[in-house]
Design a protein around this motif. Structure first.
Motif, PDB file in Angstrom:
ATOM      1  N   TYR A   1      -1.193  53.927 -14.921  1.00 10.47           N
ATOM      2  CA  TYR A   1      -0.802  52.513 -15.030  1.00 10.47           C
ATOM      3  C   TYR A   1      -1.693  51.786 -16.034  1.00 10.47           C
ATOM      4  CZ  TYR A   1       0.900  47.927 -13.525  1.00 10.47           C
ATOM      5  OH  TYR A   1       1.466  46.671 -13.493  1.00 10.47           O
ATOM      6  N   SER A   2      -2.983  52.083 -15.990  1.00 13.40           N
ATOM      7  CA  SER A   2      -3.927  51.414 -16.896  1.00 13.40           C
ATOM      8  C   SER A   2      -3.682  51.795 -18.351  1.00 13.40           C
ATOM      9  CB  SER A   2      -5.374  51.765 -16.521  1.00 13.40           C
ATOM     10  OG  SER A   2      -5.668  51.346 -15.209  1.00 13.40           O
ATOM     11  N   SER A   3      -3.185  53.014 -18.563  1.00 10.07           N
ATOM     12  CA  SER A   3      -2.948  53.486 -19.934  1.00 10.07           C
ATOM     13  C   SER A   3      -1.586  53.063 -20.473  1.00 10.07           C
ATOM     14  CB  SER A   3      -3.050  55.013 -19.982  1.00 10.07           C
ATOM     15  OG  SER A   3      -1.955  55.599 -19.275  1.00 10.07           O
ATOM     16  N   GLY A   4      -0.691  52.625 -19.567  1.00  5.33           N
ATOM     17  CA  GLY A   4       0.657  52.250 -19.982  1.00  5.33           C
ATOM     18  C   GLY A   4       1.677  53.350 -19.793  1.00  5.33           C
ATOM     19  N   LYS A   5       1.204  54.515 -19.356  1.00 10.40           N
ATOM     20  CA  LYS A   5       2.130  55.632 -19.117  1.00 10.40           C
ATOM     21  C   LYS A   5       3.084  55.312 -17.970  1.00 10.40           C
ATOM     22  CE  LYS A   5       2.134  60.592 -18.056  1.00 10.40           C
ATOM     23  NZ  LYS A   5       1.288  61.766 -17.717  1.00 10.40           N
TER      24      LYS A   5
END
Length: 396
Positions: free
Chosen positions: A346-350
């Motif tokens: 989630y933090s990476s945008g995946k």
């Protein structure tokens, strides 16, 4: 003053609001209330002393603060007994997910330490503070007791009591209350709880009722008249003012000071600036909600830490510090590795916000459905067994 209002943060037994979307500043609260932050060394010690893995609520700092737990562990290692005390104010028929947290952790403590537990149902408090009749407050006690029993507490180790019923039938409980009342002035409760000249006298004397179960003298049927059995109280941090008062009077009465373990708050669905509230349906997931209710509430109301477009989210990632779906997973997803993977994705945008919400929906639907199934099996006879004053399986 027991409340904290620094930077617009407010934490009292009746109201919780934070100054930012990240929620309550718990480090500031520790400094304000004078409690002790739970360090890794204490978590490791609890696991070592019990021979069982530390609960995920401990490992993730959801149980974040304490008073004198080291002393409880010292005594336990020497074979000295202690007991657990927690409670519930029955203000609504349906408890919500946030209400489960202290009870889930208390169940873990009862299991790993094998100690007696008393659960106070403060129906008198809810009558005094809410627009409830005496009869309705007492009825809600029975309904909420079924939810508590459904968590799997052992009837041989657990006494659940209604203040309305037990105080009138227990001279020892009432005498303990009186001793506390004699030690606390009106000026002190005004300072601790913010009571004023127009506060009804029932509210002014109530803190002594919540204090009394901290002392083994209140339960002669369990402790055989002993007054020296120390108490450990798992509770949400907003209840701490009651027990700071209790700890202050304990030495004057010749009783051991109760130790405490504090939980953080489960945020409202709309964000961590306030806690989940039983009286605000849109902020809460109730233990009576259907699978569709849970899905709709999370999709519609759960505050997102994601970006405004998919493209931006893929590029910048989401903010787990404010995302309610992720925050809820830290409470209810037991798998540490899966939770960490979700955090990274989630933090990476995946992972997108909708995907994160779907993860939460599946977890919460399972928790609530399993709870509902267990609760349906709790009979009125079982409630009566838990709420009958009696000796538990321990000898003193």
């Amino acid at each position: 003053m027991a409340t904290t209002e620094q930077g617009d943060q407010l934490v009292t037994p009746w109201e919780v609001t934070a100054a930012s979307q990240k929620g309550v500043d718990y480090d500031k609260l520790i400094r304000q209330f004078g409690s002790t932050k739970i360090e890794e060394s204490l978590i490791e010690r609890i696991a070592r002393v019990t021979g069982k893995p530390a609960h995920h609520l401990l490992r993730r700092s959801i149980i974040f603060s304490h008073r004198d737990v080291g002393m409880i562990l010292d005594a336990y290692e020497k074979g000295k007994p202690f007991f657990l005390y927690t409670g519930r104010g029955p203000s609504s028929e349906a408890m919500h997910l946030g209400h489960l947290i202290p009870f889930v952790f208390t169940k873990y403590l009862q299991d790993v330490f094998d100690v007696p537990l008393v659960i106070q149902m403060t129906d008198d408090e809810k009558f005094l503070w809410k627009d409830l009749s005496v009869e309705e407050a007492r009825r809600l006690t029975t309904e909420n007791a079924k939810d508590i029993i459904a968590l799997g507490f052992d009837v041989d180790k657990t006494f659940i009591f209604s203040d309305m019923d037990y105080i009138g039938s227990s001279p020892d409980f009432y005498r303990t209350m009186l001793k506390v009342q004699k030690c606390v002035t009106f000026n002190q409760v005004k300072g601790i709880f913010g009571f004023g000249d127009s506060t009804c006298i029932g509210k002014i004397s109530f803190p002594s009722i919540q204090a009394a179960p901290s002392f083994s003298s209140s339960f002669p049927q369990i402790f055989g008249g002993r007054k020296d059995v120390q108490c450990l109280i798992p509770c949400a941090i907003d209840q701490d003012p009651y027990f700071r008062m209790t700890r202050d009077v304990a030495p004057r009465l010749g009783f051991p000071k109760p130790a405490l373990l504090h939980t953080t708050f489960l945020p409202a669905l709309q964000g961590a600036m306030t806690k989940m509230s039983a009286s605000e349906a849109s902020t809460s997931i109730y233990l009576t909600d259907s699978a569709d209710d849970i899905k709709d509430k999370i999709n519609k109301y759960a505050y997102s830490g994601g970006q405004s477009t998919v493209e931006e989210h893929r590029r910048l990632g989401g903010n787990v510090d404010v995302d309610v779906a992720y925050q809820y997973l830290t409470f209810f997803m037991e798998d540490d590795q899966k939770l960490e993977q979700i955090k990274q994705d989630y933090s990476s945008g995946k992972m997108l916000t909708g995907e994160l919400k779907n993860e939460l929906i599946a977890v919460v639907q399972k928790v609530v459905a399993e709870h509902q199934e267990r609760r349906q099996q709790v009979t009125d006879k079982e409630v009566e067994e838990f709420m009958t004053p009696r000796q538990l399986k321990y000898s003193y």
